[in-house]
Design an enzyme around this catalytic site. Structure first.
Site, short mmCIF file in Angstrom:
data_model
loop_
_atom_site.label_atom_id
_atom_site.label_comp_id
_atom_site.label_asym_id
_atom_site.label_seq_id
_atom_site.Cartn_x
_atom_site.Cartn_y
_atom_site.Cartn_z
CB ILE A 14 -1.00 0.00 1.18
CG1 ILE A 14 -2.08 1.06 0.98
CG2 ILE A 14 -0.28 0.24 2.51
CD1 ILE A 14 -2.99 0.79 -0.19
CB SER A 36 10.77 -0.75 5.97
OG SER A 36 10.46 -2.13 5.84
CE LYS A 91 -7.75 -0.35 4.10
NZ LYS A 91 -7.79 -1.81 4.07
CG ASP A 169 -6.89 -4.91 5.41
OD1 ASP A 169 -6.39 -4.18 6.28
OD2 ASP A 169 -6.61 -4.80 4.19
#
Length: 308
Positions: A14, A36, A91, A169
């Site tokens: 995403i 990351s 989200k 999700d």
């Protein structure tokens, strides 16, 4: 307003598909750093294995966009807010409602902006649908949100773990739309959750809801659909049927239809910049609350194991 120096935390699908292009196209932001532990980062942008490493040795930043799985998001968001940084939450905004409430308090204490970024609310058809429905009697609503998990979440084991939501999700995207376009709050009446025998999150769900005036809303979620994907909301009214399809991008009203270009994530970042400039937060947990209610009250059935 000065350019906002932004760090993107989490560089999964995403982030790369949506967040990074939206940031690159927005003059109000500059990508100052990425974080990351499992990714090499972006060419020409300082990269760090952890948020602590960024704080210790990285460039100055004003805000973070948290694109990690929800199970690890709270500690990262809290650390950013405690440093006075502004925070965008992909989200779902947290693994629990309690986490989001605690982040709201932390944002208020630090004076930072906190944004629960329900991207599907920024699809082209959503606001016109909301305006059209405001003047009409709504008789019933049907939501069909079916997609192929192997296409949209390849190898993402976190989605099957507690807090990962499983089929909710993507399903929470539909809930973020209906809680925006319908004029009254929704209440869960019943839920049937289908759990693969080898997974801790559902692969399909059937929800029965109603608004506070008793208008029925039914929802069909499934992660096992192949071929064409279904992201549709159909609202029957006293003036005919409204249909939002393609995740809210296509709006069909009686006698007319419209389809605009994808603008969800660019609109998210414009709103985030506006919140920062105004010193405000935008936090809505209505979609997450409905998912939590489904887990709390839903009936569970076991189905065939899922192997990615």
């Amino acid at each position: 307003m000065a350019t906002i120096r932004l760090a993107v935390i989490g560089l999964g699908k995403i982030a790369r598909d949506q967040h990074l292009p939206a940031i690159a196209g927005d003059e109000g932001f500059v990508l100052a750093a990425t974080v990351s532990p499992d990714n090499a980062g972006v060419t020409g942008v300082p990269h760090f294995a952890s948020l602590d490493n960024l704080f210790a040795a990285g460039p100055a930043i004003d805000a973070v966009a948290l694109c990690t799985p929800p199970q690890v998001r709270f500690d990262l968001a809290r650390a950013a807010l405690d440093r006075g940084l502004h925070v965008l939450l992909e989200k779902p905004p947290g693994a629990t409602l309690g986490e989001v409430a605690a982040l709201v308090a932390a944002a208020e204490a630090s004076g930072s902006s906190l944004f629960t970024a329900w991207h599907s609310r920024y699809a082209a058809g959503v606001e016109p649908a909301r305006a059209w429905l405001a003047a009409r009697r709504i008789d019933r609503v049907r939501i069909v949100w079916r997609e192929d998990v192997r296409v949209w979440h390849p190898g993402q084991d976190w989605i099957w773990q507690p807090g990962g939501l499983g089929v909710f999700d993507p399903g929470i995207n539909a809930l973020s739309i209906v809680t925006r376009i319908l004029p009254r709050p929704l209440l869960l009446q019943d839920a049937l959750l289908s759990f693969p025998a080898n997974r801790a999150a559902p692969i399909a769900a059937e929800l029965t809801l109603q608004d506070t005036a008793g208008t029925p809303v039914v929802m069909d979620l499934d992660f096992r659909q192949t071929g064409p994907q279904s992201w549709d909301i159909v609202v029957e009214t006293d003036s005919g049927t409204l249909t939002l399809s393609s995740g809210g991008a296509v709006l069909a009203l009686p006698g007319q239809s419209r389809h605009d270009a994808d603008r969800e994530y660019p609109a998210l970042y414009r709103h985030f910049a506006e919140l920062i400039a105004a010193g405000r937060s935008d936090v809505d947990v209505a979609p997450l609350r409905l998912v939590a209610d489904a887990f709390l009250c839903g009936r569970r059935v076991e189905v065939a194991p899922f192997v990615d």
